[in-house]
Motif scaffolding. Structure first.
Motif, PDB file in Angstrom:
ATOM      1  N   TYR A 238       0.854  -1.202   0.000  1.00 57.95           N
ATOM      2  CA  TYR A 238       0.000   0.000   0.000  1.00 57.95           C
ATOM      3  C   TYR A 238       0.883   1.242   0.000  1.00 57.95           C
ATOM      4  CZ  TYR A 238      -3.661  -3.301   1.315  1.00 57.95           C
ATOM      5  OH  TYR A 238      -4.531  -4.363   1.333  1.00 57.95           O
ATOM      6  N   PRO A 239       1.496   1.547  -1.141  1.00 62.40           N
ATOM      7  CA  PRO A 239       2.448   2.676  -1.188  1.00 62.40           C
ATOM      8  C   PRO A 239       1.798   4.023  -0.857  1.00 62.40           C
ATOM      9  CG  PRO A 239       1.944   1.872  -3.396  1.00 62.40           C
ATOM     10  CD  PRO A 239       1.386   0.869  -2.439  1.00 62.40           C
ATOM     11  N   ALA A 240       0.509   4.168  -1.129  1.00 63.09           N
ATOM     12  CA  ALA A 240      -0.164   5.427  -0.806  1.00 63.09           C
ATOM     13  C   ALA A 240      -0.563   5.486   0.666  1.00 63.09           C
ATOM     14  CB  ALA A 240      -1.404   5.610  -1.688  1.00 63.09           C
ATOM     15  N   GLY A 241      -0.401   4.365   1.366  1.00 63.43           N
ATOM     16  CA  GLY A 241      -0.734   4.313   2.784  1.00 63.43           C
ATOM     17  C   GLY A 241      -2.224   4.177   3.028  1.00 63.43           C
ATOM     18  N   LEU A 242      -2.568   3.946   4.291  1.00 68.98           N
ATOM     19  CA  LEU A 242      -3.972   3.933   4.671  1.00 68.98           C
ATOM     20  C   LEU A 242      -4.456   5.370   4.836  1.00 68.98           C
ATOM     21  CD1 LEU A 242      -4.173   0.972   7.219  1.00 68.98           C
ATOM     22  CD2 LEU A 242      -4.701   0.984   4.780  1.00 68.98           C
ATOM     23  N   ILE A 243      -5.680   5.511   5.246  1.00 67.73           N
ATOM     24  CA  ILE A 243      -6.253   6.846   5.409  1.00 67.73           C
ATOM     25  C   ILE A 243      -6.863   6.952   6.798  1.00 67.73           C
ATOM     26  CG2 ILE A 243      -6.695   7.140   2.952  1.00 67.73           C
ATOM     27  CD1 ILE A 243      -9.573   6.355   3.411  1.00 67.73           C
ATOM     28  N   PRO A 244      -7.053   8.158   7.302  1.00 68.30           N
ATOM     29  CA  PRO A 244      -7.711   8.311   8.605  1.00 68.30           C
ATOM     30  C   PRO A 244      -9.135   7.750   8.572  1.00 68.30           C
ATOM     31  CG  PRO A 244      -6.649  10.362   7.921  1.00 68.30           C
ATOM     32  CD  PRO A 244      -6.622   9.445   6.739  1.00 68.30           C
ATOM     33  N   GLN A 245      -9.613   7.310   9.749  1.00 65.75           N
ATOM     34  CA  GLN A 245     -10.959   6.754   9.809  1.00 65.75           C
ATOM     35  C   GLN A 245     -12.014   7.754   9.356  1.00 65.75           C
ATOM     36  OE1 GLN A 245     -12.154   4.749  13.387  1.00 65.75           O
ATOM     37  NE2 GLN A 245     -10.293   3.528  13.510  1.00 65.75           N
ATOM     38  N   GLY A 246     -11.787   9.037   9.635  1.00 61.89           N
ATOM     39  CA  GLY A 246     -12.755  10.046   9.210  1.00 61.89           C
ATOM     40  C   GLY A 246     -12.906  10.100   7.707  1.00 61.89           C
ATOM     41  N   VAL A 247     -11.813   9.878   6.981  1.00 62.87           N
ATOM     42  CA  VAL A 247     -11.886   9.864   5.518  1.00 62.87           C
ATOM     43  C   VAL A 247     -12.589   8.593   5.049  1.00 62.87           C
ATOM     44  CG1 VAL A 247     -10.550   9.937   3.372  1.00 62.87           C
ATOM     45  CG2 VAL A 247      -9.830  11.306   5.347  1.00 62.87           C
ATOM     46  N   SER A 248     -12.355   7.471   5.743  1.00 64.18           N
ATOM     47  CA  SER A 248     -13.102   6.249   5.430  1.00 64.18           C
ATOM     48  C   SER A 248     -14.597   6.480   5.621  1.00 64.18           C
ATOM     49  CB  SER A 248     -12.641   5.099   6.341  1.00 64.18           C
ATOM     50  OG  SER A 248     -11.311   4.724   6.066  1.00 64.18           O
ATOM     51  N   ALA A 249     -14.965   7.187   6.690  1.00 63.52           N
ATOM     52  CA  ALA A 249     -16.371   7.495   6.931  1.00 63.52           C
ATOM     53  C   ALA A 249     -16.945   8.368   5.824  1.00 63.52           C
ATOM     54  CB  ALA A 249     -16.518   8.187   8.286  1.00 63.52           C
ATOM     55  N   GLU A 250     -16.124   9.270   5.284  1.00 57.42           N
ATOM     56  CA  GLU A 250     -16.553  10.098   4.152  1.00 57.42           C
ATOM     57  C   GLU A 250     -16.779   9.240   2.903  1.00 57.42           C
ATOM     58  OE1 GLU A 250     -17.420  13.135   3.928  1.00 57.42           O
ATOM     59  OE2 GLU A 250     -16.386  14.371   5.404  1.00 57.42           O
ATOM     60  N   LEU A 251     -15.877   8.285   2.675  1.00 60.98           N
ATOM     61  CA  LEU A 251     -16.032   7.386   1.525  1.00 60.98           C
ATOM     62  C   LEU A 251     -17.313   6.570   1.645  1.00 60.98           C
ATOM     63  CD1 LEU A 251     -12.390   6.074   0.974  1.00 60.98           C
ATOM     64  CD2 LEU A 251     -13.760   7.391  -0.653  1.00 60.98           C
ATOM     65  N   ILE A 252     -17.621   6.131   2.860  1.00 55.76           N
ATOM     66  CA  ILE A 252     -18.856   5.373   3.075  1.00 55.76           C
ATOM     67  C   ILE A 252     -20.068   6.226   2.746  1.00 55.76           C
ATOM     68  CG2 ILE A 252     -20.289   4.291   4.853  1.00 55.76           C
ATOM     69  CD1 ILE A 252     -17.642   3.418   6.209  1.00 55.76           C
ATOM     70  N   ALA A 253     -20.075   7.470   3.217  1.00 57.60           N
ATOM     71  CA  ALA A 253     -21.195   8.371   2.923  1.00 57.60           C
ATOM     72  C   ALA A 253     -21.353   8.562   1.420  1.00 57.60           C
ATOM     73  CB  ALA A 253     -20.979   9.716   3.610  1.00 57.60           C
ATOM     74  N   SER A 254     -20.230   8.692   0.732  1.00 58.23           N
ATOM     75  CA  SER A 254     -20.275   8.899  -0.716  1.00 58.23           C
ATOM     76  C   SER A 254     -20.772   7.661  -1.460  1.00 58.23           C
ATOM     77  CB  SER A 254     -18.883   9.299  -1.215  1.00 58.23           C
ATOM     78  OG  SER A 254     -18.843   9.372  -2.622  1.00 58.23           O
ATOM     79  N   ARG A 255     -20.212   6.500  -1.138  1.00 59.10           N
ATOM     80  CA  ARG A 255     -20.528   5.284  -1.898  1.00 59.10           C
ATOM     81  C   ARG A 255     -21.906   4.714  -1.560  1.00 59.10           C
ATOM     82  NH1 ARG A 255     -14.475   2.428  -2.045  1.00 59.10           N
ATOM     83  NH2 ARG A 255     -13.431   4.301  -2.869  1.00 59.10           N
ATOM     84  N   PHE A 256     -22.409   5.015  -0.363  1.00 58.10           N
ATOM     85  CA  PHE A 256     -23.752   4.586   0.003  1.00 58.10           C
ATOM     86  C   PHE A 256     -24.794   5.685  -0.215  1.00 58.10           C
ATOM     87  CE2 PHE A 256     -21.329   1.267   2.004  1.00 58.10           C
ATOM     88  CZ  PHE A 256     -22.178   0.165   2.036  1.00 58.10           C
ATOM     89  N   GLU A 257     -24.355   6.792  -0.814  1.00 57.17           N
ATOM     90  CA  GLU A 257     -25.239   7.916  -1.167  1.00 57.17           C
ATOM     91  C   GLU A 257     -26.033   8.415   0.052  1.00 57.17           C
ATOM     92  OE1 GLU A 257     -27.572   6.462  -4.441  1.00 57.17           O
ATOM     93  OE2 GLU A 257     -25.954   6.817  -5.874  1.00 57.17           O
ATOM     94  N   ILE A 258     -25.284   8.744   1.104  1.00 58.43           N
ATOM     95  CA  ILE A 258     -25.863   9.280   2.331  1.00 58.43           C
ATOM     96  C   ILE A 258     -25.531  10.770   2.390  1.00 58.43           C
ATOM     97  CG2 ILE A 258     -25.869   9.143   4.849  1.00 58.43           C
ATOM     98  CD1 ILE A 258     -24.809   6.228   4.491  1.00 58.43           C
ATOM     99  N   SER A 259     -26.545  11.598   2.519  1.00 57.75           N
ATOM    100  CA  SER A 259     -26.362  13.044   2.440  1.00 57.75           C
ATOM    101  C   SER A 259     -25.979  13.650   3.788  1.00 57.75           C
ATOM    102  CB  SER A 259     -27.650  13.708   1.951  1.00 57.75           C
ATOM    103  OG  SER A 259     -28.665  13.620   2.944  1.00 57.75           O
ATOM    104  N   ARG A 260     -25.519  14.892   3.747  1.00 63.23           N
ATOM    105  CA  ARG A 260     -25.199  15.619   4.989  1.00 63.23           C
ATOM    106  C   ARG A 260     -26.450  15.763   5.856  1.00 63.23           C
ATOM    107  NH1 ARG A 260     -21.767  19.877   6.983  1.00 63.23           N
ATOM    108  NH2 ARG A 260     -22.498  20.227   9.114  1.00 63.23           N
ATOM    109  N   ASP A 261     -27.579  16.046   5.251  1.00 58.18           N
ATOM    110  CA  ASP A 261     -28.825  16.168   6.018  1.00 58.18           C
ATOM    111  C   ASP A 261     -29.138  14.868   6.756  1.00 58.18           C
ATOM    112  OD1 ASP A 261     -29.141  18.745   5.219  1.00 58.18           O
ATOM    113  OD2 ASP A 261     -30.906  18.404   3.978  1.00 58.18           O
ATOM    114  N   GLN A 262     -28.985  13.736   6.074  1.00 57.27           N
ATOM    115  CA  GLN A 262     -29.267  12.439   6.708  1.00 57.27           C
ATOM    116  C   GLN A 262     -28.315  12.161   7.861  1.00 57.27           C
ATOM    117  OE1 GLN A 262     -29.022  10.287   2.891  1.00 57.27           O
ATOM    118  NE2 GLN A 262     -31.037   9.418   3.354  1.00 57.27           N
ATOM    119  N   LEU A 263     -27.054  12.513   7.693  1.00 58.93           N
ATOM    120  CA  LEU A 263     -26.065  12.309   8.748  1.00 58.93           C
ATOM    121  C   LEU A 263     -26.417  13.122   9.991  1.00 58.93           C
ATOM    122  CD1 LEU A 263     -22.811  12.462   6.599  1.00 58.93           C
ATOM    123  CD2 LEU A 263     -23.788  10.418   7.639  1.00 58.93           C
ATOM    124  N   ASP A 264     -26.770  14.387   9.781  1.00 59.98           N
ATOM    125  CA  ASP A 264     -27.070  15.254  10.919  1.00 59.98           C
ATOM    126  C   ASP A 264     -28.410  14.916  11.556  1.00 59.98           C
ATOM    127  OD1 ASP A 264     -24.666  16.557  10.789  1.00 59.98           O
ATOM    128  OD2 ASP A 264     -25.399  18.224   9.600  1.00 59.98           O
TER     129      ASP A 264
END
Length: 289
Positions: free
Chosen positions: A39-65
């Motif tokens: 993994y030459p680019a390294g892992l990512i912070p958990q917060g960025v993983s959480a952002e990827l989940i929101a994006s790929r599962f099509e979860i909006s900011r309104d739904q999160l809040d």
């Protein structure tokens, strides 16, 4: 279950107010050269993983809040209505008395949550993941907090011999490794593996307790497994109570067993995402009052 112990105390403590996360690993290469090669680019912070989940599962900011506000309101309601969560030991330190969880904000509003800025945005990550819309904030993520918890786990024979009041049974388990970049989605296959092992289906489970590391994790879990929201984290979660890492497991189990007991008993699933794509799930069966 292995026959090595009749009774054991399991638990942990986390003083996040004093020691930052990963303090024991700062300045060290904890992964090693083989990992860096793969993994030459390294892992990512958990917060960025959480952002990827929101994006790929099509979860909006309104739904999160909206989900985050729900967590605070349910936590306050649980305490008001007689949940065991109100049985907190009062602590006094240097003249200051702590007698309740300080993270619960029942007076919060959706407008206030929507006003918070993204917590995990960096230009580097925005370039690496252009699909992210950056909607995870301090308000829809678990809180940094201090906590401790312990649970007595015993064989049924030991409990009977010693007159212990049985709160519930741990009847099946699973552990999985999932995608290292998405990282936090492991709760989904962990639950699927658990139910398959136990010969059960989603409809056979009364309540689910999914650690609220981030609102996107829980909403992705609900969406993928097609769960009714009213079966999920019914007394709020780490967004309201906080997530003192070493103590969170005990809180999740105690909360689920209490919720099941107050509803007359039944089956529940506890699941928690972990660093590096790991996740575990446990089947709990609780008795009614």
């Amino acid at each position: 279950m292995a026959g090595a112990y009749d009774a054991a105390v399991a638990g942990g403590v986390e003083m996040m107010g004093l020691l930052p996360m990963k303090a024991n690993r700062m300045g060290k290469d904890e992964k090693g050269p083989r990992f860096q090669t793969r993994y030459p680019a390294g892992l990512i912070p958990q917060g960025v993983s959480a952002e990827l989940i929101a994006s790929r599962f099509e979860i909006s900011r309104d739904q999160l809040d909206e989900y985050s506000l729900r967590s605070h309101l349910l936590a306050q309601s649980a305490i008001t209505e007689g949940s065991k969560l109100q049985d907190i030991i009062q602590i006094e330190n240097q003249g200051r008395v702590v007698q309740k969880d300080e993270g619960i904000r029942p007076n919060s509003t959706l407008e206030a949550l929507l006003s918070l800025r993204p917590a995990f945005y960096t230009p580097e990550m925005a370039e690496r993941f252009p699909e992210i819309s950056w909607c995870l904030t301090a308000g829809n993520s678990s809180q940094i907090s201090d906590g401790a918890g312990a649970a007595l786990i015993a064989s049924e024979a030991f409990a009977k011999e010693n007159g212990l009041i049985v709160k519930g049974y741990l009847t099946s388990f699973s552990v999985v490794g999932d995608d290292l970049i998405m990282m936090l989605t492991g709760v989904i296959p962990a639950t699927q593996k658990l139910l398959k092992r136990a010969g059960l289906e989603i409809k056979d489970i009364n309540l689910f307790e999914v650690n609220e590391a981030f609102a996107s994790v829980v909403l992705a879990y609900q969406k993928k497994l097609d769960l009714p929201l009213d079966s999920l984290n019914v007394s709020g979660g780490a967004i309201a109570y906080g997530h003192p890492v070493g103590a969170s497991g005990v809180r999740l189990f105690a909360q689920l067993i209490d919720d099941l007991t107050r509803r007359g008993g039944g089956r529940g699933v506890v699941t928690m995402c972990e660093s590096g794509g790991m996740a575990n799930a446990t089947l709990v069966e609780a008795l009614g009052k």
